[in-house]
Write an enzyme that holds these catalytic residues in place. Structure first.
Site, PDB file in Angstrom:
ATOM      1  N   HIS A  64       1.320 -44.174  12.080  1.00 26.07           N
ATOM      2  CA  HIS A  64       0.124 -44.153  12.921  1.00 26.07           C
ATOM      3  C   HIS A  64      -0.607 -42.852  12.591  1.00 26.07           C
ATOM      4  CE1 HIS A  64       3.020 -46.359  15.532  1.00 26.07           C
ATOM      5  NE2 HIS A  64       1.979 -47.051  15.901  1.00 26.07           N
ATOM      6  N   ASP A  67       1.125 -40.017  14.212  1.00 23.91           N
ATOM      7  CA  ASP A  67       2.476 -39.629  13.783  1.00 23.91           C
ATOM      8  C   ASP A  67       2.364 -38.472  12.804  1.00 23.91           C
ATOM      9  OD1 ASP A  67       3.455 -41.867  15.100  1.00 23.91           O
ATOM     10  OD2 ASP A  67       3.472 -43.099  13.284  1.00 23.91           O
ATOM     11  N   MET A  98       1.904 -49.085   4.428  1.00 23.33           N
ATOM     12  CA  MET A  98       1.245 -49.572   5.653  1.00 23.33           C
ATOM     13  C   MET A  98       0.817 -48.404   6.525  1.00 23.33           C
ATOM     14  SD  MET A  98       1.985 -49.971   9.147  1.00 23.33           S
ATOM     15  CE  MET A  98       3.493 -50.663   9.823  1.00 23.33           C
ATOM     16  N   GLU A 191       0.299 -57.770  15.228  1.00 28.84           N
ATOM     17  CA  GLU A 191       1.652 -57.768  15.797  1.00 28.84           C
ATOM     18  C   GLU A 191       1.611 -58.146  17.273  1.00 28.84           C
ATOM     19  OE1 GLU A 191       3.793 -54.145  15.131  1.00 28.84           O
ATOM     20  OE2 GLU A 191       5.328 -54.635  16.631  1.00 28.84           O
ATOM     21  N   LYS A 193       3.315 -59.019  21.095  1.00 26.39           N
ATOM     22  CA  LYS A 193       4.399 -58.641  22.017  1.00 26.39           C
ATOM     23  C   LYS A 193       4.010 -59.190  23.386  1.00 26.39           C
ATOM     24  CE  LYS A 193       7.038 -54.607  23.521  1.00 26.39           C
ATOM     25  NZ  LYS A 193       7.180 -53.148  23.430  1.00 26.39           N
ATOM     26  N   GLU A 227       7.694 -59.038  14.923  1.00 24.04           N
ATOM     27  CA  GLU A 227       8.821 -58.116  15.156  1.00 24.04           C
ATOM     28  C   GLU A 227       9.970 -58.869  15.831  1.00 24.04           C
ATOM     29  OE1 GLU A 227       8.279 -54.123  16.742  1.00 24.04           O
ATOM     30  OE2 GLU A 227       9.949 -54.472  18.131  1.00 24.04           O
ATOM     31  N   HIS A 230      10.246 -58.509  19.610  1.00 25.90           N
ATOM     32  CA  HIS A 230       9.124 -59.027  20.395  1.00 25.90           C
ATOM     33  C   HIS A 230       9.179 -60.537  20.580  1.00 25.90           C
ATOM     34  CE1 HIS A 230       6.595 -55.233  19.281  1.00 25.90           C
ATOM     35  NE2 HIS A 230       7.750 -54.963  19.857  1.00 25.90           N
ATOM     36  N   ASP A 255       8.471 -56.449  11.106  1.00 22.22           N
ATOM     37  CA  ASP A 255       9.148 -55.341  11.795  1.00 22.22           C
ATOM     38  C   ASP A 255      10.579 -55.775  12.095  1.00 22.22           C
ATOM     39  OD1 ASP A 255       6.945 -53.744  11.696  1.00 22.22           O
ATOM     40  OD2 ASP A 255       6.595 -53.675  13.862  1.00 22.22           O
ATOM     41  N   ASP A 265      12.007 -53.950  25.401  1.00 22.53           N
ATOM     42  CA  ASP A 265      11.964 -53.842  23.939  1.00 22.53           C
ATOM     43  C   ASP A 265      12.963 -52.781  23.476  1.00 22.53           C
ATOM     44  OD1 ASP A 265      11.004 -54.151  21.354  1.00 22.53           O
ATOM     45  OD2 ASP A 265       9.352 -52.745  21.646  1.00 22.53           O
ATOM     46  N   ASP A 267      14.424 -52.271  20.358  1.00 21.34           N
ATOM     47  CA  ASP A 267      14.251 -51.689  19.015  1.00 21.34           C
ATOM     48  C   ASP A 267      15.563 -51.158  18.443  1.00 21.34           C
ATOM     49  OD1 ASP A 267      11.531 -52.277  19.124  1.00 21.34           O
ATOM     50  OD2 ASP A 267      10.969 -50.287  19.826  1.00 21.34           O
ATOM     51  N   ASP A 297      11.303 -51.259  12.331  1.00 21.91           N
ATOM     52  CA  ASP A 297      10.645 -50.676  13.499  1.00 21.91           C
ATOM     53  C   ASP A 297      11.705 -50.575  14.595  1.00 21.91           C
ATOM     54  OD1 ASP A 297       9.011 -49.715  15.397  1.00 21.91           O
ATOM     55  OD2 ASP A 297       7.860 -51.545  15.707  1.00 21.91           O
TER      56      ASP A 297
HETATM   57  C1  GLT Z   1       5.345 -48.957  18.743  1.00 26.09           C
HETATM   58  C2  GLT Z   1       5.585 -50.418  19.014  1.00 26.09           C
HETATM   59  C3  GLT Z   1       5.846 -51.146  17.773  1.00 26.09           C
HETATM   60  C4  GLT Z   1       4.655 -51.219  16.859  1.00 26.09           C
HETATM   61  C5  GLT Z   1       4.260 -49.893  16.346  1.00 26.09           C
HETATM   62  C6  GLT Z   1       2.997 -50.033  15.545  1.00 26.09           C
HETATM   63  S1  GLT Z   1       4.137 -48.702  17.566  1.00 26.09           S
HETATM   64  O1  GLT Z   1       6.520 -48.348  18.312  1.00 26.09           O
HETATM   65  O2  GLT Z   1       6.703 -50.515  19.890  1.00 26.09           O
HETATM   66  O3  GLT Z   1       6.340 -52.434  17.992  1.00 26.09           O
HETATM   67  O4  GLT Z   1       5.012 -51.975  15.733  1.00 26.09           O
HETATM   68  O5  GLT Z   1       1.866 -49.748  16.290  1.00 26.09           O
HETATM   69 MN    MN Z   2       9.537 -53.197  19.513  1.00 27.19          MN
HETATM   70 MN    MN Z   3       6.732 -53.228  15.966  1.00 24.81          MN
END
Ligand code: GLT
Ligand code: MN
Ligand code: MN
Length: 400
Positions: A64, A67, A98, A191, A193, A227, A230, A255, A265, A267, A297
């Site tokens: 980003h 970042d 990306m 993306e 969510k 993702e 998500h 992702d 979420d 991750d 991600d």
């Molecule tokens: C953030 C989010 C992710 C996205 C990122 C890209 S930022 O961490 O939770 O799922 O992919 O904006």
């Molecule tokens: Mn996520």
């Molecule tokens: Mn993501």
């Protein structure tokens, strides 16, 4: 070299640049802050992240705008950070495939960015994104991700979903035109969510995103970035979302991470949960010879110090390669092959003139309507899927 070779063996599962593994700066750079607790790890510079990931065998990093360059950085700070970052890239050969915009952290985006009810906020979001696109292109990015973390509502009293979607469309149309006007080689990946951080987020699944893309001015420039976490949050099968995107030629990015269904979420480390789901995902990508980046991600458990972060990163990439090896074992297994061969034959032998690729014509419709089917016989025969699934499970459990 801060990473020991015994901890990160260079065996046949070890990540290599040719595997095209990439990491968001925000992933390994995650300091462990959560809604209930403070950071537990020191922030790391982008240059350090690039060097460490390169030693582990990654191909590149993604970012980003914020970042890399803090929101309130002076021009001088910006130049210094960029210089150091580019230095680390050229020293290691790491790439930036990306880039994306942070349209969710700053208070200005509390009510949305492109979909905000405040026209000033919408304009600011476009400005921030154009500047961030310029930065991404300067660093070599060819994919630009849009994750609309704040594009949603807590109360439907404030705006309709139609307004949200219309505004999001206007922003995408504006920005694809910006990219074309500047002759940038850049594609967008949307993306989805379903919720978090907003109560509900517009266009909540990859399927919603796919339908939306065909309403844009330049649909050919826009695909998806699904993702794992998500799609699993609302209990969907991730590989089905990815499969639909692949089939439509719209899988522009991915992702990878891990998630327990029905939770926030998480991750988590790729393939640390639902190994069977992860296996079918890797199978889908590898069987399709998908040529995109294998992007992670995810972030390390909050329990970890910096060493745990590199353990986490190495293991994510290693697990992908182990699953790739399992996919090869699946395809080579004689008993699995036999079941699949029988299925293939059953699916491709035409019945009453109807086989794969069937198309309407009046004569065929007439014969088909008149055909005498033995539905009892068709329905009586089983499919051998219990055995097929057990053989797959045994491949995964390492006994075949
Ligand atoms: C953030 C989010 C992710 C996205 C990122 C890209 S930022 O961490 O939770 O799922 O992919 O904006
Ligand atoms: Mn996520
Ligand atoms: Mn993501």
């Amino acid at each position: 070299m801060s990473q020991s070779n015994t901890r990160y063996p260079k065996d046949r599962f070890a990540p290599r640049p040719e595997d095209h593994f990439t990491w968001g700066l925000w992933t390994v750079g995650n300091t462990g802050r959560d809604p209930f607790g403070l950071a537990v790890r020191e922030p790391m510079s982008a240059a350090k992240i690039v060097r460490e990931l390169s030693q582990l065998g990654a191909y590149g990093v993604n970012l980003h705008d914020e970042d890399l360059i803090p929101f309130d950085a002076t021009a001088g700070e910006r130049d210094r950070i960029l210089r150091e970052f580019k230095g680390a890239l050229s020293e290691t050969g790491m790439k930036v495939p990306m880039a994306t915009t942070n349209l969710f952290s700053q208070p200005v985006f509390r009510e949305g960015a492109f979909t905000s009810n405040d026209a000033g906020v919408r304009a600011f979001a476009l400005q921030k994104t154009m500047r961030s696109i310029d930065l991404g292109v300067e660093l070599g990015a060819t994919t630009y991700v849009f994750w609309g973390g704040r594009e949603g509502v807590e109360t439907n009293a404030c705006k309709t979903p139609q307004d949200g979607i219309k505004r999001f469309r206007e922003a995408m149309n504006f920005l694809t035109s910006y990219v074309r006007d500047n002759k940038y080689n850049l594609k967008f990946a949307l993306e989805a969510k379903p919720n978090e951080p907003r109560g509900d987020i517009f266009l909540p699944t990859t399927g919603h995103m796919l339908a939306f893309i065909y309403t844009l001015e330049h649909p050919e420039m826009v695909g998806v970035n699904p993702e794992v976490a998500h799609e699993q949050m609302p209990g969907l099968d991730f590989s089905h979302a990815v499969g639909q995107a692949l089939e439509a030629g719209k899988l522009f990015h991915i992702d990878l991470n891990g998630q327990k269904p029905g939770r926030y979420d998480q991750d988590l480390r790729f393939a640390s949960e639902d190994q069977k789901g992860a296996f079918f995902l890797v199978k889908l990508l590898e069987d399709a010879r998908w040529d995109g980046m294998r992007h992670f991600d995810s972030h390390a458990y909050r329990t970890e110090d910096e060493r745990g972060v590199w353990d986490f990163a190495y293991a994510s990439m290693r697990s992908y390669n182990i699953l790739k090896d399992k996919v090869a074992k699946f395809h080579a297994d004689p008993e699995i092959r036999e079941i699949l061969r029988a299925l293939e034959q059953r699916g491709t032998t035409p019945v009453a003139g109807v086989g794969p690729g069937v198309k309407y014509d009046r004569a065929l419709a007439t014969t088909l309507k008149a055909h005498a089917f033995d539905a009892g016989k068709l329905g009586a025969r089983g499919y051998d899927y219990e055995r097929l699934d057990q053989l797959t499970t045994e491949v995964l459990l390492g006994v075949r």
